[in-house]
Motif scaffolding. Structure first.
Motif, PDB file in Angstrom:
ATOM      1  N   PRO A   1       0.807  -1.229   0.000  1.00 21.70           N
ATOM      2  CA  PRO A   1       0.000   0.000   0.000  1.00 21.70           C
ATOM      3  C   PRO A   1       0.835   1.271   0.000  1.00 21.70           C
ATOM      4  CG  PRO A   1      -0.040  -1.035   2.167  1.00 21.70           C
ATOM      5  CD  PRO A   1       0.672  -1.980   1.264  1.00 21.70           C
ATOM      6  N   ALA A   2       2.126   1.179   0.386  1.00 24.44           N
ATOM      7  CA  ALA A   2       2.954   2.390   0.507  1.00 24.44           C
ATOM      8  C   ALA A   2       3.090   3.153  -0.815  1.00 24.44           C
ATOM      9  CB  ALA A   2       4.321   2.029   1.074  1.00 24.44           C
ATOM     10  N   PRO A   3       3.422   2.487  -1.948  1.00 19.38           N
ATOM     11  CA  PRO A   3       3.528   3.240  -3.208  1.00 19.38           C
ATOM     12  C   PRO A   3       2.214   3.893  -3.637  1.00 19.38           C
ATOM     13  CG  PRO A   3       4.606   1.106  -3.397  1.00 19.38           C
ATOM     14  CD  PRO A   3       3.843   1.093  -2.116  1.00 19.38           C
ATOM     15  N   ILE A   4       1.095   3.230  -3.355  1.00 21.12           N
ATOM     16  CA  ILE A   4      -0.203   3.813  -3.691  1.00 21.12           C
ATOM     17  C   ILE A   4      -0.458   5.040  -2.830  1.00 21.12           C
ATOM     18  CG2 ILE A   4      -2.681   3.389  -3.840  1.00 21.12           C
ATOM     19  CD1 ILE A   4      -1.048   1.753  -5.820  1.00 21.12           C
ATOM     20  N   LEU A   5      -0.125   4.942  -1.554  1.00 19.53           N
ATOM     21  CA  LEU A   5      -0.299   6.083  -0.655  1.00 19.53           C
ATOM     22  C   LEU A   5       0.577   7.258  -1.097  1.00 19.53           C
ATOM     23  CD1 LEU A   5      -1.554   7.246   1.909  1.00 19.53           C
ATOM     24  CD2 LEU A   5       0.342   6.250   3.208  1.00 19.53           C
ATOM     25  N   ILE A   6       1.791   6.941  -1.561  1.00 17.94           N
ATOM     26  CA  ILE A   6       2.697   7.987  -2.042  1.00 17.94           C
ATOM     27  C   ILE A   6       2.107   8.693  -3.265  1.00 17.94           C
ATOM     28  CG2 ILE A   6       4.952   8.363  -3.138  1.00 17.94           C
ATOM     29  CD1 ILE A   6       6.038   6.173  -1.254  1.00 17.94           C
ATOM     30  N   GLN A   7       1.374   7.946  -4.095  1.00 13.90           N
ATOM     31  CA  GLN A   7       0.710   8.558  -5.256  1.00 13.90           C
ATOM     32  C   GLN A   7      -0.505   9.372  -4.832  1.00 13.90           C
ATOM     33  OE1 GLN A   7       0.313   5.977  -8.914  1.00 13.90           O
ATOM     34  NE2 GLN A   7       1.117   4.411  -7.521  1.00 13.90           N
ATOM     35  N   LYS A   8      -1.215   8.888  -3.829  1.00 14.31           N
ATOM     36  CA  LYS A   8      -2.434   9.576  -3.386  1.00 14.31           C
ATOM     37  C   LYS A   8      -2.128  10.892  -2.683  1.00 14.31           C
ATOM     38  CE  LYS A   8      -5.393   5.521  -2.541  1.00 14.31           C
ATOM     39  NZ  LYS A   8      -6.102   4.752  -1.492  1.00 14.31           N
ATOM     40  N   LEU A   9      -1.092  10.881  -1.852  1.00 11.12           N
ATOM     41  CA  LEU A   9      -0.829  12.018  -0.967  1.00 11.12           C
ATOM     42  C   LEU A   9      -0.664  13.336  -1.716  1.00 11.12           C
ATOM     43  CD1 LEU A   9      -0.494  12.852   1.954  1.00 11.12           C
ATOM     44  CD2 LEU A   9       1.952  12.336   1.760  1.00 11.12           C
ATOM     45  N   PRO A  10       0.182  13.442  -2.759  1.00 11.96           N
ATOM     46  CA  PRO A  10       0.294  14.727  -3.444  1.00 11.96           C
ATOM     47  C   PRO A  10      -0.982  15.141  -4.168  1.00 11.96           C
ATOM     48  CG  PRO A  10       1.569  13.034  -4.575  1.00 11.96           C
ATOM     49  CD  PRO A  10       1.139  12.444  -3.285  1.00 11.96           C
ATOM     50  N   ILE A  11      -1.793  14.152  -4.575  1.00 10.70           N
ATOM     51  CA  ILE A  11      -3.078  14.500  -5.201  1.00 10.70           C
ATOM     52  C   ILE A  11      -4.002  15.124  -4.166  1.00 10.70           C
ATOM     53  CG2 ILE A  11      -5.123  13.582  -6.368  1.00 10.70           C
ATOM     54  CD1 ILE A  11      -3.333  11.408  -7.561  1.00 10.70           C
ATOM     55  N   TYR A  12      -4.065  14.501  -2.994  1.00 16.56           N
ATOM     56  CA  TYR A  12      -4.875  15.075  -1.915  1.00 16.56           C
ATOM     57  C   TYR A  12      -4.389  16.478  -1.554  1.00 16.56           C
ATOM     58  CZ  TYR A  12      -7.132  10.564  -0.926  1.00 16.56           C
ATOM     59  OH  TYR A  12      -7.875   9.419  -1.005  1.00 16.56           O
ATOM     60  N   LEU A  13      -3.066  16.656  -1.505  1.00 14.30           N
ATOM     61  CA  LEU A  13      -2.514  17.971  -1.166  1.00 14.30           C
ATOM     62  C   LEU A  13      -2.809  18.989  -2.257  1.00 14.30           C
ATOM     63  CD1 LEU A  13       0.901  16.887   0.399  1.00 14.30           C
ATOM     64  CD2 LEU A  13      -1.089  17.819   1.595  1.00 14.30           C
ATOM     65  N   GLY A  14      -2.805  18.546  -3.508  1.00 15.45           N
ATOM     66  CA  GLY A  14      -3.168  19.438  -4.606  1.00 15.45           C
ATOM     67  C   GLY A  14      -4.621  19.864  -4.533  1.00 15.45           C
ATOM     68  N   LEU A  15      -5.503  18.910  -4.208  1.00 19.04           N
ATOM     69  CA  LEU A  15      -6.920  19.238  -4.056  1.00 19.04           C
ATOM     70  C   LEU A  15      -7.141  20.142  -2.845  1.00 19.04           C
ATOM     71  CD1 LEU A  15      -8.463  15.724  -4.847  1.00 19.04           C
ATOM     72  CD2 LEU A  15      -8.373  17.706  -6.355  1.00 19.04           C
ATOM     73  N   MET A  16      -6.378  19.879  -1.787  1.00 22.68           N
ATOM     74  CA  MET A  16      -6.472  20.731  -0.608  1.00 22.68           C
ATOM     75  C   MET A  16      -6.001  22.154  -0.949  1.00 22.68           C
ATOM     76  SD  MET A  16      -4.698  20.257   3.130  1.00 22.68           S
ATOM     77  CE  MET A  16      -5.426  18.622   3.291  1.00 22.68           C
ATOM     78  N   ALA A  17      -4.976  22.260  -1.798  1.00 14.44           N
ATOM     79  CA  ALA A  17      -4.479  23.575  -2.211  1.00 14.44           C
ATOM     80  C   ALA A  17      -5.561  24.360  -2.958  1.00 14.44           C
ATOM     81  CB  ALA A  17      -3.241  23.407  -3.084  1.00 14.44           C
ATOM     82  N   ILE A  18      -6.350  23.658  -3.771  1.00 13.71           N
ATOM     83  CA  ILE A  18      -7.443  24.327  -4.485  1.00 13.71           C
ATOM     84  C   ILE A  18      -8.467  24.863  -3.488  1.00 13.71           C
ATOM     85  CG2 ILE A  18      -9.385  23.947  -6.055  1.00 13.71           C
ATOM     86  CD1 ILE A  18      -7.609  21.945  -7.562  1.00 13.71           C
ATOM     87  N   LEU A  19      -8.822  24.045  -2.489  1.00 17.03           N
ATOM     88  CA  LEU A  19      -9.784  24.478  -1.478  1.00 17.03           C
ATOM     89  C   LEU A  19      -9.253  25.672  -0.680  1.00 17.03           C
ATOM     90  CD1 LEU A  19     -12.445  24.044   0.036  1.00 17.03           C
ATOM     91  CD2 LEU A  19     -11.262  22.376   1.490  1.00 17.03           C
ATOM     92  N   ILE A  20      -7.989  25.597  -0.313  1.00 21.53           N
ATOM     93  CA  ILE A  20      -7.386  26.702   0.445  1.00 21.53           C
ATOM     94  C   ILE A  20      -7.368  27.975  -0.388  1.00 21.53           C
ATOM     95  CG2 ILE A  20      -5.200  27.533   1.410  1.00 21.53           C
ATOM     96  CD1 ILE A  20      -4.692  24.625   2.305  1.00 21.53           C
TER      97      ILE A  20
END
Length: 628
Positions: free
Chosen positions: A485-504
């Motif tokens: 699951p670690a490589p998948i989480l590594i792929q997910k994390l910057p996407i979540y942060l990018g989406l969070m950046a849009i909200l911010i």
């Protein structure tokens, strides 16, 4: 004295009267359930806004109903009848597969024949060809690994002579790239059936449509069934509609891209009833498949899941649907411009039905009503469950990545967010956690094969491939491999942060607008958060427009026009405005205070740029749709 001729005439009339009375009485008794079903279907088409509905219902010994409800043409108020012609779209694939199987039965073809050997001129790309070639069976079962049809190849608006031969295959060659070892897993691909149509032509020496007409339609007296290759509106055709905002918009007819072997069937209730009677009973005509050949079409041959014992899935041109609580049904469905269709059957139970609507609508209420009618005398089977060998299954628990998107470009995110986790086993249950957090408790039926609690057939398998790597198949034909699951989480994390950046940035922009109005913030500094928000709005508008166009105006994807350019530009503007925002941040770096604000803005823009890179690499940004 009574005239002898008059006497015989009177006796003949009396005989007809009593015979007719008996027939009416029998029909009334046997048709009472059909009448109830008819009324129920009539209610459904009103509730679901279905203009017209084709219905054919068959049991092994008889045609129970062949006709329709509603209107084939709303403007002319032309009602649906037993000879009204409906477009059946992808149901065509069942007939093409049957044509291939006929050639196999005649010894002119083998399921395991290599495509390169049959037709080396077909332009497909397979990195595994030396060890794992694409074979006929892979095309039939959608296991070649081809992409589905691209957006700009779904319809033909040229109105030229229909494509044929190798030219028809070249028209869809942008999908003929093998994405994994052939025979591993199923991924639905319309272009694969274009190739099968071409193979029929190579082997039989005649156009694929004429071959099927001579080898299937003629023996079964299906006189009103054709393959629409030119998009010409014929008098007997039902008109397809798009229902939006309370109005029905007539849909145009298009020539299919390629040779039409995946979508061109046009048929009637009467003809489909004849075809289903053949499916249930077989036919003595030597041109048609015998019962053994029909049974072979229901067998899955090529997937890893079938090798592990699972026979739920897509076989030779037909899929298995295990959701009925009494019997499983095989068949195919179809969806085209203004039409949707279903053809389902169960040879063992001796039941079959075909339905088609001239609008893309929800067919489940129609199907449910007919299946309840057909299975009313069938009892619910006793469910089967067996204890799990925990010593064997527990080592297979863990995270499983989704592996078989239908279209690599538009569904790439499913490889990142579509996974599942096998979390626990207990007695006869396997617990599955989906990405949305939902838990399913699958019931074990033996040998690593499972079913949903309320299903009568298993649709899941947990096993290892020949290399010893665990895999899981279920939820339709979705295929999963066990990964860390670690490589998948590594792929997910910057996407979540990018989406969070849009909200911010959205919140920051709203506050910044007020600060700018009161001269507490410079307009140029407001551009840093505001430009990505404007770009995001452009992207979302373009994506929504693409979905609307896909639903009702596919022809607009084919050429450069206002709609296709707007989709391209809207997605591109997201990238442009994020880049401009980053350049503004760079130019204003020394003027922005305090330091934490500069770092905060840089953090947000970094992950926004990551989103841009991800979408660009996967072809969402910067690729004109009309040139794919």
């Amino acid at each position: 004295m009574i005239n002898l001729k008059t006497f015989y005439l009177a006796m003949f009339i009396v005989a007809i009267y009593f015979t007719a009375s008996a027939q009416v009485s029998t029909a009334t008794k046997s048709d009472s359930n059909i009448s109830q079903l008819y009324r129920r279907l009539d209610t459904v088409i009103q509730n679901e806004h279905i203009p017209g509905l084709l219905v054919a219902i068959v049991k092994k010994d008889s045609i129970l109903y062949s006709g329709g409800l509603g209107y084939a043409d709303l403007k002319q108020r032309r009602q649906v009848e037993h000879q009204t012609q409906f477009h059946f779209a992808s149901v065509t694939k069942f007939f093409v597969a049957m044509g291939i199987q006929q050639l196999v039965a005649k010894g002119k073809l083998k399921l395991n024949d290599r495509i390169r050997d049959i037709a080396p001129e077909i332009p497909f790309d397979n990195h595994w060809e030396a060890t794992d070639p694409v074979r006929v069976v892979h095309l039939l079962e959608h296991t070649a690994g081809f992409d589905d049809v691209q957006l700009n190849c779904m319809v033909d608006i040229s109105r030229k002579k229909p494509l044929a031969g190798i030219d028809a295959i070249k028209a869809v060659s942008n999908s003929l790239r093998v994405r994994w070892r052939p025979g591993t897993m199923m991924s639905y691909s319309n272009p694969g059936y274009n190739v099968l149509g071409y193979i029929i032509e190579k082997v039989s020496g005649m156009p694929w449509n004429r071959y099927l007409e001579e080898q299937i339609f003629l023996p079964l007296n299906m006189h009103n069934s054709i393959f629409d290759l030119d998009g010409t509106h014929r008098p007997g055709f039902a008109t397809g509609y798009d229902f939006q905002n309370g109005e029905y918009r007539p849909m145009p007819f298009y020539s299919p891209i390629g040779n039409g072997a995946g979508s061109a069937l046009v048929s009637t209730a009467e003809d489909m009833a004849k075809f289903m009677l053949y499916l249930l009973n077989g036919n003595a005509d030597s041109r048609l498949l015998n019962n053994a050949g029909l049974k072979e079409m229901e067998t899955i041959h090529s997937t890893l899941a079938s090798g592990a014992g699972l026979q739920t899935g897509y076989a030779l041109g037909n899929d298995l649907f295990p959701n009925n609580k009494k019997v499983s049904l095989r068949g195919h469905n179809g969806k085209g411009e203004g039409f949707v269709s279903w053809l389902f059957f169960n040879r063992e139970a001796g039941i079959a039905y075909a339905i088609a609507a001239n609008s893309v609508v929800n067919m489940w209420p129609i199907s449910q009503a007919i299946e309840e009618f057909l299975t009313r005398d069938i009892s619910v089977p006793k469910p089967v469950s067996l204890p799990i060998n925990e010593q064997k299954i527990k080592p297979l628990l863990g995270y499983y990545q989704f592996m078989n998107p239908k279209n690599e470009r538009w569904e790439f995110y499913r490889r990142i967010f579509g996974g599942i986790e096998l979390t626990a086993v207990s007695k006869d249950r396997l617990v599955v956690r989906k990405e949305n957090g939902q838990l399913d408790s699958l019931v074990h039926v033996g040998n690593g094969i499972f079913r949903l609690k309320d299903d009568i057939l298993p649709a899941f398998v947990l096993a290892k491939d020949p290399n010893g790597q665990p895999f899981f198949q279920g939820y339709g034909n979705s295929f999963y491999r066990k990964v860390s699951p670690a490589p998948i989480l590594i792929q997910k994390l910057p996407i979540y942060l990018g989406l969070m950046a849009i909200l911010i940035y959205l919140i920051y922009s709203l506050i910044g607008i007020f600060l700018t109005l009161f001269r507490k913030m410079k307009l140029i500094d407001l551009g840093i958060p505001l430009l990505p928000i404007i770009g995001t709005c452009c992207f979302l508008a373009a994506y929504r427009l693409m979905g609307q166009t896909d639903a009702s105006h596919k022809e607009l994807f084919v050429s450069f026009n206002g709609t296709s350019f707007s989709i391209f530009l809207g997605m591109l503007l997201f990238a442009i405005l994020v880049v401009v925002s980053s350049l503004l941040l760079y130019s204003r770096w020394s003027q922005l205070n305090p330091l934490w604000l500069r770092l905060f803005l840089a953090f947000n823009n970094f992950f926004l740029c990551y989103l841009i890179a991800l979408l660009s690499i996967n072809g969402w940004i910067g690729v004109p749709i009309w040139m794919m």
